[in-house]
Design a protein around this motif. Sequence first.
Motif, PDB file in Angstrom:
ATOM      1  N   GLN A 152      -8.962 -14.364 -19.972  1.00  0.00           N
ATOM      2  CA  GLN A 152      -8.213 -15.448 -20.612  1.00  0.00           C
ATOM      3  C   GLN A 152      -6.775 -15.541 -20.080  1.00  0.00           C
ATOM      4  O   GLN A 152      -6.105 -16.546 -20.294  1.00  0.00           O
ATOM      5  CB  GLN A 152      -8.182 -15.246 -22.136  1.00  0.00           C
ATOM      6  N   ALA A 153      -6.299 -14.491 -19.415  1.00  0.00           N
ATOM      7  CA  ALA A 153      -4.926 -14.527 -18.881  1.00  0.00           C
ATOM      8  C   ALA A 153      -4.752 -13.418 -17.855  1.00  0.00           C
ATOM      9  O   ALA A 153      -5.420 -12.385 -17.931  1.00  0.00           O
ATOM     10  CB  ALA A 153      -3.907 -14.334 -20.005  1.00  0.00           C
ATOM     11  N   ALA A 154      -3.854 -13.652 -16.910  1.00  0.00           N
ATOM     12  CA  ALA A 154      -3.476 -12.606 -15.955  1.00  0.00           C
ATOM     13  C   ALA A 154      -1.958 -12.524 -15.882  1.00  0.00           C
ATOM     14  O   ALA A 154      -1.273 -13.547 -15.814  1.00  0.00           O
ATOM     15  CB  ALA A 154      -4.050 -12.902 -14.571  1.00  0.00           C
ATOM     16  N   VAL A 155      -1.469 -11.282 -15.928  1.00  0.00           N
ATOM     17  CA  VAL A 155      -0.035 -11.021 -15.795  1.00  0.00           C
ATOM     18  C   VAL A 155       0.139 -10.185 -14.539  1.00  0.00           C
ATOM     19  O   VAL A 155      -0.434  -9.096 -14.428  1.00  0.00           O
ATOM     20  CB  VAL A 155       0.503 -10.240 -17.018  1.00  0.00           C
ATOM     21  N   VAL A 156       0.887 -10.714 -13.582  1.00  0.00           N
ATOM     22  CA  VAL A 156       1.062 -10.031 -12.299  1.00  0.00           C
ATOM     23  C   VAL A 156       2.512  -9.559 -12.190  1.00  0.00           C
ATOM     24  O   VAL A 156       3.440 -10.316 -12.487  1.00  0.00           O
ATOM     25  CB  VAL A 156       0.696 -10.977 -11.133  1.00  0.00           C
ATOM     26  N   ALA A 157       2.675  -8.298 -11.783  1.00  0.00           N
ATOM     27  CA  ALA A 157       4.017  -7.744 -11.633  1.00  0.00           C
ATOM     28  C   ALA A 157       4.544  -7.995 -10.233  1.00  0.00           C
ATOM     29  O   ALA A 157       3.903  -7.631  -9.248  1.00  0.00           O
ATOM     30  CB  ALA A 157       4.001  -6.240 -11.908  1.00  0.00           C
ATOM     31  N   GLU A 158       5.669  -8.668 -10.154  1.00  0.00           N
ATOM     32  CA  GLU A 158       6.465  -8.794  -8.928  1.00  0.00           C
ATOM     33  C   GLU A 158       7.900  -8.886  -9.408  1.00  0.00           C
ATOM     34  O   GLU A 158       8.141  -9.278 -10.554  1.00  0.00           O
ATOM     35  CB  GLU A 158       6.104 -10.077  -8.160  1.00  0.00           C
TER      36      GLU A 158
ATOM     37  N   SER B  42      -2.420 -17.694 -14.963  1.00  0.00           N
ATOM     38  CA  SER B  42      -1.687 -16.528 -14.462  1.00  0.00           C
ATOM     39  C   SER B  42      -0.188 -16.730 -14.494  1.00  0.00           C
ATOM     40  O   SER B  42       0.310 -17.817 -14.201  1.00  0.00           O
ATOM     41  CB  SER B  42      -2.109 -16.238 -13.015  1.00  0.00           C
ATOM     42  N   ILE B  43       0.504 -15.657 -14.838  1.00  0.00           N
ATOM     43  CA  ILE B  43       1.963 -15.656 -14.745  1.00  0.00           C
ATOM     44  C   ILE B  43       2.396 -14.448 -13.927  1.00  0.00           C
ATOM     45  O   ILE B  43       1.656 -13.478 -13.778  1.00  0.00           O
ATOM     46  CB  ILE B  43       2.651 -15.602 -16.127  1.00  0.00           C
ATOM     47  N   LEU B  44       3.622 -14.563 -13.426  1.00  0.00           N
ATOM     48  CA  LEU B  44       4.202 -13.518 -12.601  1.00  0.00           C
ATOM     49  C   LEU B  44       5.474 -13.084 -13.322  1.00  0.00           C
ATOM     50  O   LEU B  44       6.316 -13.924 -13.644  1.00  0.00           O
ATOM     51  CB  LEU B  44       4.557 -14.185 -11.270  1.00  0.00           C
ATOM     52  N   ILE B  45       5.594 -11.791 -13.613  1.00  0.00           N
ATOM     53  CA  ILE B  45       6.828 -11.333 -14.247  1.00  0.00           C
ATOM     54  C   ILE B  45       6.987  -9.827 -14.021  1.00  0.00           C
ATOM     55  O   ILE B  45       6.010  -9.075 -14.137  1.00  0.00           O
ATOM     56  CB  ILE B  45       6.867 -11.675 -15.754  1.00  0.00           C
ATOM     57  N   GLY B  46       8.200  -9.420 -13.664  1.00  0.00           N
ATOM     58  CA  GLY B  46       8.430  -7.999 -13.439  1.00  0.00           C
ATOM     59  C   GLY B  46       9.911  -7.696 -13.280  1.00  0.00           C
ATOM     60  O   GLY B  46      10.732  -8.604 -13.125  1.00  0.00           O
ATOM     61  N   PRO B  47      10.240  -6.406 -13.279  1.00  0.00           N
ATOM     62  CA  PRO B  47      11.641  -5.991 -13.195  1.00  0.00           C
ATOM     63  C   PRO B  47      12.170  -6.036 -11.768  1.00  0.00           C
ATOM     64  O   PRO B  47      11.413  -5.892 -10.814  1.00  0.00           O
ATOM     65  CB  PRO B  47      11.587  -4.544 -13.697  1.00  0.00           C
TER      66      PRO B  47
ATOM     67  N   VAL C  86       9.784 -15.509 -16.405  1.00  0.00           N
ATOM     68  CA  VAL C  86       8.355 -15.808 -16.336  1.00  0.00           C
ATOM     69  C   VAL C  86       8.136 -16.905 -15.289  1.00  0.00           C
ATOM     70  O   VAL C  86       8.670 -18.005 -15.390  1.00  0.00           O
ATOM     71  CB  VAL C  86       7.748 -16.166 -17.713  1.00  0.00           C
ATOM     72  N   VAL C  87       7.378 -16.562 -14.261  1.00  0.00           N
ATOM     73  CA  VAL C  87       7.154 -17.457 -13.124  1.00  0.00           C
ATOM     74  C   VAL C  87       5.779 -18.102 -13.250  1.00  0.00           C
ATOM     75  O   VAL C  87       4.773 -17.411 -13.433  1.00  0.00           O
ATOM     76  CB  VAL C  87       7.257 -16.677 -11.798  1.00  0.00           C
TER      77      VAL C  87
ATOM     78  N   GLU D 113      -1.904  -6.843 -13.343  1.00  0.00           N
ATOM     79  CA  GLU D 113      -2.119  -6.475 -11.947  1.00  0.00           C
ATOM     80  C   GLU D 113      -0.784  -6.205 -11.263  1.00  0.00           C
ATOM     81  O   GLU D 113       0.195  -6.935 -11.455  1.00  0.00           O
ATOM     82  CB  GLU D 113      -2.871  -7.600 -11.222  1.00  0.00           C
ATOM     83  N   ALA D 114      -0.742  -5.101 -10.510  1.00  0.00           N
ATOM     84  CA  ALA D 114       0.434  -4.777  -9.685  1.00  0.00           C
ATOM     85  C   ALA D 114      -0.101  -4.153  -8.410  1.00  0.00           C
ATOM     86  O   ALA D 114      -1.218  -3.637  -8.393  1.00  0.00           O
ATOM     87  CB  ALA D 114       1.336  -3.786 -10.413  1.00  0.00           C
TER      88      ALA D 114
END
Length: 380
Positions: A158-164, A342-347, A170-171, A75-76
């Motif tokens: 089973q998992a969510a990866v959110v871009a911020e 959920s984790i938050l990870i992005g450039p 990895v937050v 998700e972004a």
Amino acid sequence: MAEPRLLDTLAELVRINSVSPSYPGGRPEKFIAAYIRDFFAQRGIETHEQEVFPDRPNVVARLPGRVPGKRIVFEAHTDTVAISGMTIPPFEPTVADGKLFGRGSCDDKGGLCAMMHALASLKRDGITPPCEVLLCAAVDEEYSYRGVVKFCEGLTGQAAVVAEPTDMRVVIAGKGVLRWKVVARGRAAHSSKPHLGVNAISHMARVILAFEEEHRALAARQHPLLGPGTLNVGLVSGGVQVNFVPDECTIEIDRRLLPGEKPDDVLAGYQRMLDRLKADAPGLNVEQLPPRTRDEGLSTPADAAPVRLASEILRGLRLNGEPCGVPFGSDASKLSRQGLPSILIGPGSIDRAHAAVEYVECDQVEAAFEFYRQFMLRFE
Ligand SMILES: [Zn+2]
């Protein structure tokens, strides 16, 4: 190996003004949504739209997986903050010193673009990942999170990866926020006869001091990744003119919540504090108004499957794999509440988000692409 057209796509996304319609100069997200739909259509990937507000749809792309019933979510957000105060052209992206400049380059189009290309690269390479992959490009993150709330309706996974922008850390923990007003009411009178009135500003002074005490008390409870919750009285207004006894005074408070703190419980605690003040100061008439902003914190266990995989992938990319916390809110807490670890990870850096000069490091966008692709390939 560099992903072809990755930075071209990012430049094209930046060129589309998607300032949140809730801010000056805003424009509905339907324009950027159309671009994202076309991007996937050209690559043979199905999408559907979720109307959140008129002309403001989420776009959800889907790649089927091998294992029935298994799903991961990326998700972004598509909206950005306003451009006021910017000292570079907001919608004319330029690349210099390994950075791509423009509004949204860092928050959140760098991450969005890397996710789009990661999904497309699997399709291009004819790979069916273990889990079904959904990619949601959501509206309204910068104002009231209604896009992700819509996306969460009935969602399982089973998992969510959110871009911020997290500088590719990895937050797993983030603070929530609660903002609300408190009003003190008195009785107006001429200032030559103040004994006939009740001074709302004087009453509010006691209330402000009591909230300051509460702020100091928050230091007693420390989250290992986030430190303490905080409280800030950020606005005060009251009075009409200097020769009147003021009959009303309002303050606005910003309270950052630790994961696990429930907004209703926090407000109930402050209500008890105000009730004690009233008991000590007869005539004090003070009321809390319903919060304008409420968002719970994020807390994903460090040993949850998506966190372990994320750390592993980051180490493989020679990046820092240690999970960390951030003081800001995001769409991740909503996905987490829906039951998806959920984790938050992005450039990019959060310090460049919303800034007068916004940019993202091009090598971090490449790393994000590689990270998201590996996550899609390896999560089972
Ligand atoms: Zn953002």
